[in-house]
Scaffold this motif. Sequence first.
Motif, mmCIF file in Angstrom:
data_model
loop_
_atom_site.group_PDB
_atom_site.id
_atom_site.type_symbol
_atom_site.label_atom_id
_atom_site.label_comp_id
_atom_site.label_asym_id
_atom_site.label_seq_id
_atom_site.Cartn_x
_atom_site.Cartn_y
_atom_site.Cartn_z
ATOM 1 N N GLY A 25 0.787 -1.227 0.000
ATOM 2 C CA GLY A 25 0.000 0.000 0.000
ATOM 3 C C GLY A 25 0.818 1.275 0.000
ATOM 4 O O GLY A 25 0.278 2.363 0.210
ATOM 5 N N ASP A 41 -1.140 1.081 -5.802
ATOM 6 C CA ASP A 41 -1.958 -0.062 -6.182
ATOM 7 C C ASP A 41 -3.377 0.420 -6.455
ATOM 8 O O ASP A 41 -4.059 0.921 -5.562
ATOM 9 C CB ASP A 41 -1.949 -1.083 -5.041
ATOM 10 N N SER A 44 -6.205 -0.839 -4.118
ATOM 11 C CA SER A 44 -6.140 -0.555 -2.687
ATOM 12 C C SER A 44 -6.660 0.857 -2.439
ATOM 13 O O SER A 44 -5.965 1.837 -2.722
ATOM 14 C CB SER A 44 -4.703 -0.670 -2.165
ATOM 15 N N TRP A 108 -12.562 -1.289 -7.013
ATOM 16 C CA TRP A 108 -11.618 -0.270 -6.558
ATOM 17 C C TRP A 108 -12.323 1.034 -6.219
ATOM 18 O O TRP A 108 -13.510 1.217 -6.481
ATOM 19 C CB TRP A 108 -10.520 -0.052 -7.590
#
Length: 216
Positions: A25, A41, A44, A108
């Motif tokens: 992360g 990412d 994330s 996401w």
Amino acid sequence: MKFDCSVEEELDRGLLAAQAALEEGKLVVLPTDTVYGLAADAFSPQAVQNLLNAKGRGRDMPPPVLVSSATTLEALAVDIPSWLRTMVESLWPGPLTVILRQQPSLTWDLGETHNTVAVRMPDDARALALIKQTGPLAVSSANRTGEPAALDVDQAQDMLGGRVAVYLDGGPSQSDVPSTILDVTGTTPRVLRQGAISLETLHTFNNTIEPAGDPA
């Protein structure tokens, strides 16, 4: 940590360190075919928020997503016109960002995207090597909002400092001209930002594309 990508062994170590940081992360600065990018990412939500925080940017300015293959577009977006498929097959990798309706199945959180996604495949071997290892990355220019985009890794480090876990030093940027942004989510495709790909080039694939500044 900073890695010199001009040295093969250090590039390999840098890519592994960058992959590990992204999986945790954390943020990575990497070279692209335009300016340096700040990567997180894409899947994330906290990592994407870290990216926005590092830049001093709100959720109303979501980052684009960089991919390593044109075929990835199918996994991220829906309602892809056939002419756009031909365009990205011809112009990717390269400085063209396309905005499409995102796949509803994606979990996401890139910010306030209004169910759209901006996608690009950069023409930089080091960036592509990292994305092949990690999958799609949320990537914005490596700078604090309101400051010029970083054209080398030192400029990025001066602005972002310890907010970034890994810096990949690819030398001076190949170009300071940003990517052209093409929005195909409306009834008529429209250039949102004129960049390295000219309107004339885009018109060879679809002559109804409106230039930046024209009404939709």
